[in-house]
Every structure is written in structure tokens, then in C-alpha cells.
Design an enzyme around this catalytic site. Structure first.
Site, PDB file in Angstrom:
ATOM      1  N   ASP A  48       0.848  -1.200   0.000  1.00 20.96           N
ATOM      2  CA  ASP A  48       0.000   0.000   0.000  1.00 20.96           C
ATOM      3  C   ASP A  48       0.888   1.255   0.000  1.00 20.96           C
ATOM      4  O   ASP A  48       0.390   2.378  -0.100  1.00 20.96           O
ATOM      5  CB  ASP A  48      -1.011  -0.002   1.150  1.00 20.96           C
ATOM      6  N   SER A  49       2.210   1.051   0.061  1.00 19.86           N
ATOM      7  CA  SER A  49       3.137   2.166  -0.174  1.00 19.86           C
ATOM      8  C   SER A  49       2.911   2.765  -1.555  1.00 19.86           C
ATOM      9  O   SER A  49       3.408   3.855  -1.850  1.00 19.86           O
ATOM     10  CB  SER A  49       4.595   1.696  -0.032  1.00 19.86           C
ATOM     11  N   LYS A 117      -0.686  -9.688   3.108  1.00 18.84           N
ATOM     12  CA  LYS A 117       0.058  -9.198   4.285  1.00 18.84           C
ATOM     13  C   LYS A 117      -0.802  -8.170   5.013  1.00 18.84           C
ATOM     14  O   LYS A 117      -1.508  -7.384   4.355  1.00 18.84           O
ATOM     15  CB  LYS A 117       1.372  -8.542   3.834  1.00 18.84           C
ATOM     16  N   GLU A 119      -0.737  -5.512   8.757  1.00 20.94           N
ATOM     17  CA  GLU A 119       0.092  -4.931   9.817  1.00 20.94           C
ATOM     18  C   GLU A 119      -0.522  -5.187  11.193  1.00 20.94           C
ATOM     19  O   GLU A 119      -1.747  -5.213  11.325  1.00 20.94           O
ATOM     20  CB  GLU A 119       0.215  -3.414   9.604  1.00 20.94           C
ATOM     21  N   GLU A 186      10.024  -4.614  10.060  1.00 21.84           N
ATOM     22  CA  GLU A 186      10.471  -3.362   9.424  1.00 21.84           C
ATOM     23  C   GLU A 186      11.087  -2.441  10.471  1.00 21.84           C
ATOM     24  O   GLU A 186      10.437  -2.103  11.477  1.00 21.84           O
ATOM     25  CB  GLU A 186       9.276  -2.670   8.746  1.00 21.84           C
TER      26      GLU A 186
END
Ligand code: KIV
Length: 284
Positions: A48-49, A117, A119, A186
Site C-alpha cells: 500500500d506504499s 500481508k 500490519e 520493518e
């Protein structure tokens, strides 16, 4: 097209068993996916970056499922053999387990993903469990989690203090126990990443700026080629100044059109003389 074999879950676990690091990059479009497939990348994350790297938002929060599906489909067309991961955007999984399963299912059905994925730590374990029980491989993401950047106080290393590091280690175990086959760390200190990797039983640990002791590495494509104009994170080695090459080319184009040195005859198409004469007659 390359004659690569499809990268599958067993391929990834075999690499771990053989102590071969797994290669992982972000990608958001067809031509870049094509190049990454040719280069032999194991895994692609359509992150989603893309909200920041492709759409110019200041954060990842405005990205929608529709944005994600559109870009993920394009990447799959360019890279049919890689292990493809769809990144669950903000509010596509936080509201409930059911929302999470539905949106994870969209990545699989509409964009031919191999996994998703999301978070978050222990508080997201039920989402991971639900998604995995729907037959969808799931990856957790700990440390700096950009969707919570405001709560985390900015883009900064997570887990430098012992208490915070212990929480990340506990979160990793909770995600693994919920069924995540992989966890991305990260911007976590290297020693914390090493501890998590050593303690993982049946879970692949990946590093983004978290040191060399994970089972593989992830980089953001735009960072590794100097393509993101706003900032360059320290963890991202620049493997080629593509942004500069493109800027030089664009400046040359502007100059050559302006001074009429472009186009030249090899850049256009001509018409046979007899056809042109006939056209002149037709126009009389
Ligand atoms: O969206 C993304 O590219 C990510 C990476 C920062 C890991 O989630």
C-alpha cells in the site's frame, strides 16, 4: 518471458532449509514486474506504499482496495511466476475478522495473489487466524507499521528499548501461533530480528532495515532506484540512480524538441511519392 518455475510456499520453505536468503521487492506496475520476474526475484509485494510511491499521497492511509486490486492485477500480468503478495490497505481488515477475510479473498480471486500481508501484532492474531482458516496464506508485519505511523510517533526504529523489543518478540510468536507463515520486521534492531528468527518454529522471518539475520530481505523498489522524490530512507541501498537517468533523458527531450533536433527522419513515417501525388489529385 522467462522459463522460471512458479515460486510456491514449498519453494520458499526449501530456501529457508537450504539457508538461501529469500529476495523480495515491492512493485506496482506491469513493466517493472516484468523486469523483476526476469531478474529472478522470489517474491513481490504490491504494497500500500503505492499510495506514496505511485499516487503521491503523503501516507498510505488513503489507499483503497480498488487501488490495490488494479495495481496487483497489473503486476501479476507482468510476473506470472513470482510469489505475489497483496498488502491489505488501511481499514480493509481492522474493522472485523469477516471484513479481513472478504478483502483477503478479493486479492486471491481478483488478482491471483499467493498470499496477503497485514500490519499489527497480537491484536491482529484473530484476523490472521480467520484468513488462514479460509485457506489464504497470511503474512504479518511488525516494527514500523506505516498504517499506524501517527500512533508510533513517525517513521522511526521500533524496539530499541528492552520492553518494546519484548513486545515485538511476543507479537511475532502470537502471529506465528495464529498461522502466519511469514513475518516481516520493518526497522527493528538487528539483534531483535535475530532473536525472532532464532525463535521461529515454522515461520519465515523477513527483514526490511532489520539486519542480515532474517531468512530474507525486502526493499522498496522506488527507494533502491532513487525514484521517490520526498526522502531516502537510510536502510535502502540505492542500487542504481534510475531517477537521475530518467530526469537526464527528459531534459534532453525538452531541449531537442525545443531546438528542433528531434524528430529526425528515422523517427517518422513517409508516404510513397505516387500515393502522395494521387492524394493531391483527390484533394483538388
Ligand atoms: O506497503 C509497503 O510497501 C509495505 C512495506 C513498507 C513493507 O508494507
Amino acid at each position: 518471458m522467462t522459463d522460471r518455475k512458479k515460486v510456491t510456499l514449498p519453494t520458499l520453505f526449501k530456501k529457508v532449509t537450504n539457508h538461501e536468503p529469500i529476495t523480495w521487492l515491492t512493485c506496482y506496475d506491469y513493466p517493472t514486474a516484468f523486469l523483476q520476474e526476469q531478474a529472478g526475484i522470489d517474491m513481490i509485494l504490491v504494497g500500500d506504499s503505492l499510495g506514496m510511491t505511485m499516487l503521491g499521497y503523503e501516507s498510505t492511509l488513503p489507499v483503497t482496495m480498488e487501488d490495490m486490486i488494479r495495481h496487483t492485477q497489473a503486476v501479476r500480468r507482468g510476473a506470472p511466476k513470482v510469489f505475489l503478495i497483496g498488502d491489505m490497505p488501511y481499514m480493509s481488515y481492522q474493522p472485523s475478522v469477516e471484513t479481513a477475510i472478504r478483502n483477503a479473498g478479493r486479492f486471491m480471486a481478483e488478482a491471483s495473489c499467493d498470499a496477503i500481508k497485514l500490519e499489527g501484532g497480537a491484536e491482529m492474531a484473530d484476523r490472521i487466524r480467520g484468513i488462514v482458516s479460509a485457506g489464504i496464506p497470511a503474512i504479518g508485519h511488525l516494527g514500523l507499521t506505516p498504517q499506524s505511523v501517527s500512533a508510533l510517533g513517525g517513521f522511526r526504529v521500533q524496539g530499541k528499548g528492552a520492553l518494546q523489543a519484548k513486545k515485538i518478540i511476543d507479537d511475532a510468536k502470537a502471529l506465528e501461533q495464529a498461522g502466519a507463515f511469514m513475518i516481516l520486521l520493518e526497522m527493528v534492531p538487528d539483534r531483535v530480528c535475530k532473536l525472532i528468527t532464532q525463535r521461529a518454529d515454522n515461520c519465515i522471518i523477513m527483514s526490511l532495515g532489520s539486519g542480515p539475520d532474517a531468512h530474507g530481505q525486502l526493499l522498496i523498489y522506488h527507494d533502491m532506484f532513487g525514484l521517490y522524490p520526498r526522502f531516502r530512507p537510510r536502510m535502502a541501498k540505492v542500487f542504481g540512480e534510475a531517477g537521475k537517468v530518467i530526469l537526464d533523458g527528459l531534459s534532453s527531450y525538452v531541449k531537442e524538441v525545443s531546438d528542433k533536433s528531434f524528430p529526425q527522419p528515422e523517427n517518422w513515417f513517409s508516404m510513397p511519392d505516387d500515393e502522395y501525388d494521387e492524394l493531391q489529385n483527390l484533394l483538388k
